[in-house]
Design a protein around this motif. Sequence first.
Motif, short mmCIF file in Angstrom:
data_model
loop_
_atom_site.label_atom_id
_atom_site.label_comp_id
_atom_site.label_asym_id
_atom_site.label_seq_id
_atom_site.Cartn_x
_atom_site.Cartn_y
_atom_site.Cartn_z
N VAL A 1 0.86 -1.19 0.00
CA VAL A 1 0.00 0.00 0.00
C VAL A 1 0.89 1.24 0.00
N HIS A 2 0.76 2.05 -1.04
CA HIS A 2 1.51 3.30 -1.13
C HIS A 2 0.73 4.38 -0.39
N LEU A 3 1.29 5.58 -0.34
CA LEU A 3 0.56 6.70 0.23
C LEU A 3 -0.62 7.06 -0.66
N TYR A 4 -1.55 7.84 -0.12
CA TYR A 4 -2.72 8.29 -0.88
C TYR A 4 -2.23 8.89 -2.20
N PRO A 5 -2.90 8.58 -3.32
CA PRO A 5 -2.45 9.07 -4.63
C PRO A 5 -2.25 10.60 -4.66
N GLY A 6 -1.13 11.01 -5.22
CA GLY A 6 -0.80 12.43 -5.33
C GLY A 6 -0.10 13.00 -4.10
N SER A 7 0.15 12.17 -3.09
CA SER A 7 0.81 12.64 -1.87
C SER A 7 2.29 12.87 -2.11
N SER A 8 2.88 13.75 -1.30
CA SER A 8 4.33 13.96 -1.34
C SER A 8 4.86 13.86 0.08
N ILE A 9 6.08 13.34 0.20
CA ILE A 9 6.70 13.11 1.50
C ILE A 9 7.61 14.29 1.82
N SER A 10 7.39 14.91 2.97
CA SER A 10 8.23 16.02 3.40
C SER A 10 9.36 15.56 4.31
N GLY A 11 9.17 14.45 5.01
CA GLY A 11 10.22 13.97 5.91
C GLY A 11 10.03 12.54 6.33
N MET A 12 11.17 11.88 6.63
CA MET A 12 11.17 10.52 7.17
C MET A 12 12.17 10.47 8.30
N ASN A 13 11.77 9.84 9.39
CA ASN A 13 12.66 9.63 10.52
C ASN A 13 12.66 8.14 10.85
N ILE A 14 13.84 7.54 10.85
CA ILE A 14 13.98 6.12 11.14
C ILE A 14 14.88 5.99 12.35
N ASP A 15 14.38 5.32 13.37
CA ASP A 15 15.12 5.11 14.60
C ASP A 15 15.12 3.61 14.87
N ALA A 16 16.27 2.95 14.67
CA ALA A 16 16.35 1.49 14.79
C ALA A 16 17.43 1.09 15.78
N HIS A 17 17.10 0.21 16.70
CA HIS A 17 18.04 -0.25 17.72
C HIS A 17 17.83 -1.74 17.97
N ASP A 18 18.92 -2.47 18.17
CA ASP A 18 18.78 -3.88 18.54
C ASP A 18 19.35 -4.17 19.92
N GLY A 19 19.60 -3.14 20.68
CA GLY A 19 20.08 -3.34 22.05
C GLY A 19 21.53 -3.79 22.12
N GLY A 20 22.26 -3.69 21.00
CA GLY A 20 23.67 -4.03 21.00
C GLY A 20 23.95 -5.51 20.99
N LYS A 21 22.95 -6.32 20.68
CA LYS A 21 23.14 -7.77 20.68
C LYS A 21 23.31 -8.26 19.25
N ALA A 22 24.47 -8.76 18.93
CA ALA A 22 24.73 -9.27 17.59
C ALA A 22 23.75 -10.38 17.25
N GLY A 23 23.23 -10.35 16.04
CA GLY A 23 22.32 -11.39 15.60
C GLY A 23 20.91 -11.25 16.13
N ASN A 24 20.60 -10.17 16.83
CA ASN A 24 19.28 -9.96 17.39
C ASN A 24 18.32 -9.56 16.27
N ASP A 25 17.33 -10.40 16.00
CA ASP A 25 16.35 -10.11 14.96
C ASP A 25 15.14 -9.35 15.49
N ASP A 26 15.12 -9.05 16.78
CA ASP A 26 13.99 -8.39 17.41
C ASP A 26 14.29 -6.90 17.59
N ASP A 27 14.49 -6.19 16.48
CA ASP A 27 14.83 -4.78 16.52
C ASP A 27 13.73 -3.95 17.17
N ASN A 28 14.12 -2.92 17.88
CA ASN A 28 13.21 -1.95 18.45
C ASN A 28 13.43 -0.66 17.70
N GLY A 29 12.41 0.11 17.54
CA GLY A 29 12.57 1.39 16.88
C GLY A 29 11.27 1.87 16.30
#
Length: 171
Positions: A77-105
């Motif tokens: 599902v894309h955004l509503y037709p004709g929409s434009s994106i002004s900003g994106m913020n991505i905050d991803a953390h895995d708690g510093g555990k190598a191989g952790n597939d349960d990311d928080n963010g």
Amino acid sequence: MFRQIAVALLLTAGLAACDDSKQGTSISINSTDGDGNVLASVDGNTGSLSVDVPGFSGKLRLPKLHLDAKDFEMNGVHLYPGSSISGMNIDAHDGGKAGNDDDNGSVRVHFTSPAAPGKVRDWFQEKLSAAGFTLATNGTGLIGTTDEKKPFKLDLSADGDDKSKGTITIN
């Protein structure tokens, strides 16, 4: 999940249309894992790219990126037709555990749409419900969960006649 989104956004941003005559899309990425912090941002006003990763830090000047409805999707599902994106913020953390597939963010997308908030909300509710999201109306927006049971929120407000400003937040 969030690392995949971050990589996909960077790749999408590189393919997005560039035009210095308009406001661009601002993007920020903050990620922490066992290897350290990764910070990256693109300034929508200047096109300036900043990167700070373990072992490297730098700035580049790029053409402004312009992302719109076709450049972002949630389960097809894309955004509503004709929409434009002004900003994106991505905050991803895995708690510093190598191989952790349960990311928080979280992922937060700010956009404008060429329709009134109620029309945009109803469109999203129909499309996202069909894609497996569980949603309920929340004023002019939506609240619920994604198909992966992650919290989802859509906030919408009027931005003139038959226009909307919106924010999608997925935690």
